[in-house]
Structures are given as structure tokens and as C-alpha cells.
Design a protein around this motif. Sequence first.
Motif, PDB file in Angstrom:
ATOM      1  N   ILE A 130      33.115 -49.382  47.138  1.00 43.51           N
ATOM      2  CA  ILE A 130      32.119 -48.142  47.580  1.00 43.51           C
ATOM      3  C   ILE A 130      30.740 -48.663  47.540  1.00 43.51           C
ATOM      4  O   ILE A 130      30.033 -47.944  48.582  1.00 43.51           O
ATOM      5  CB  ILE A 130      32.391 -47.044  46.535  1.00 43.51           C
ATOM      6  CG1 ILE A 130      33.839 -46.400  46.612  1.00 43.51           C
ATOM      7  CG2 ILE A 130      31.383 -45.752  46.451  1.00 43.51           C
ATOM      8  CD1 ILE A 130      34.226 -45.663  45.308  1.00 43.51           C
ATOM      9  N   SER A 131      30.035 -49.190  46.559  1.00 48.98           N
ATOM     10  CA  SER A 131      28.799 -49.490  46.728  1.00 48.98           C
ATOM     11  C   SER A 131      28.352 -50.548  47.889  1.00 48.98           C
ATOM     12  O   SER A 131      27.276 -49.985  48.581  1.00 48.98           O
ATOM     13  CB  SER A 131      28.542 -50.482  45.289  1.00 48.98           C
ATOM     14  OG  SER A 131      28.693 -49.530  44.190  1.00 48.98           O
TER      15      SER A 131
ATOM     16  N   VAL B 118      30.996 -42.430  52.302  1.00 44.54           N
ATOM     17  CA  VAL B 118      32.192 -42.812  51.855  1.00 44.54           C
ATOM     18  C   VAL B 118      33.150 -41.505  51.400  1.00 44.54           C
ATOM     19  O   VAL B 118      32.436 -40.673  50.702  1.00 44.54           O
ATOM     20  CB  VAL B 118      32.279 -43.601  50.443  1.00 44.54           C
ATOM     21  CG1 VAL B 118      33.576 -43.871  49.702  1.00 44.54           C
ATOM     22  CG2 VAL B 118      31.656 -44.837  50.793  1.00 44.54           C
TER      23      VAL B 118
ATOM     24  N   LEU C 235      36.555 -39.767  49.965  1.00 43.20           N
ATOM     25  CA  LEU C 235      37.519 -40.142  49.050  1.00 43.20           C
ATOM     26  C   LEU C 235      38.566 -38.548  49.140  1.00 43.20           C
ATOM     27  O   LEU C 235      37.994 -37.569  48.617  1.00 43.20           O
ATOM     28  CB  LEU C 235      37.277 -40.408  47.471  1.00 43.20           C
ATOM     29  CG  LEU C 235      36.511 -41.366  47.712  1.00 43.20           C
ATOM     30  CD1 LEU C 235      36.028 -42.032  45.899  1.00 43.20           C
ATOM     31  CD2 LEU C 235      37.134 -42.683  48.044  1.00 43.20           C
TER      32      LEU C 235
END
Length: 102
Positions: free
Chosen positions: A37-38, A47, A49
Motif C-alpha cells: 500500500i505504501s 489504493v 480496497l
Amino acid sequence: MNTGTVTRADLAEAVYSEIGLSRSDSAELVESVIGHISGALLKGENVKLAGFGTFLLREKNERIGRNPKTGVEVAITPRRVLVFKPSQVLRERVDSSLSPKR
């Protein structure tokens, strides 16, 4: 109900308890997910989800701000900021958990 902060260790423990991976594998999995994610955010990607929410990068232009104590105007430099937008599913789950129980 614990109202404190959820840590990486808490997430790893949840993976260990619910999935059954070893504690070290669970911690490694959590670190890997956070790393991915980073990494995507550092590359300028958003991102998403599903069922949780979206981490968005926003560009903020230069603007004039004011020191609230002194009233002195200060130039605020342009920058990128990270914003989290929860999904409708997450919002509904949080809202329903805050509703009074009958």
C-alpha cells in the motif's frame, strides 16, 4: 470493546487467530500488505480496497494562510496530501455499530 488504537501487532495477532498462520508469518503478511500500500502511494497511485475504502493522493496548490495567534499571513507551499475515503459499506457498518441497541 477496546476503543484504543489498532497497531500492526494487533493486526498480526488477528491474522494469527483467524487464519492460523504462525505469529511470525502473520506479522510478515501484515508488513507486506502495508508495504505494498505504501509503495503504491509513493508511486503516486491511489489504493482502493473494496468494502473498506480508498486512499487518495491530492495535490494542494500554494496558498496564503494566516497564523491564528498573530494574524500574520504566511505562504503555504504546494504539497501532496493523503486522504482516506471510506466505502459506503464501511460507513454503514460504523453507523450501525454506533446506533443505540434496543
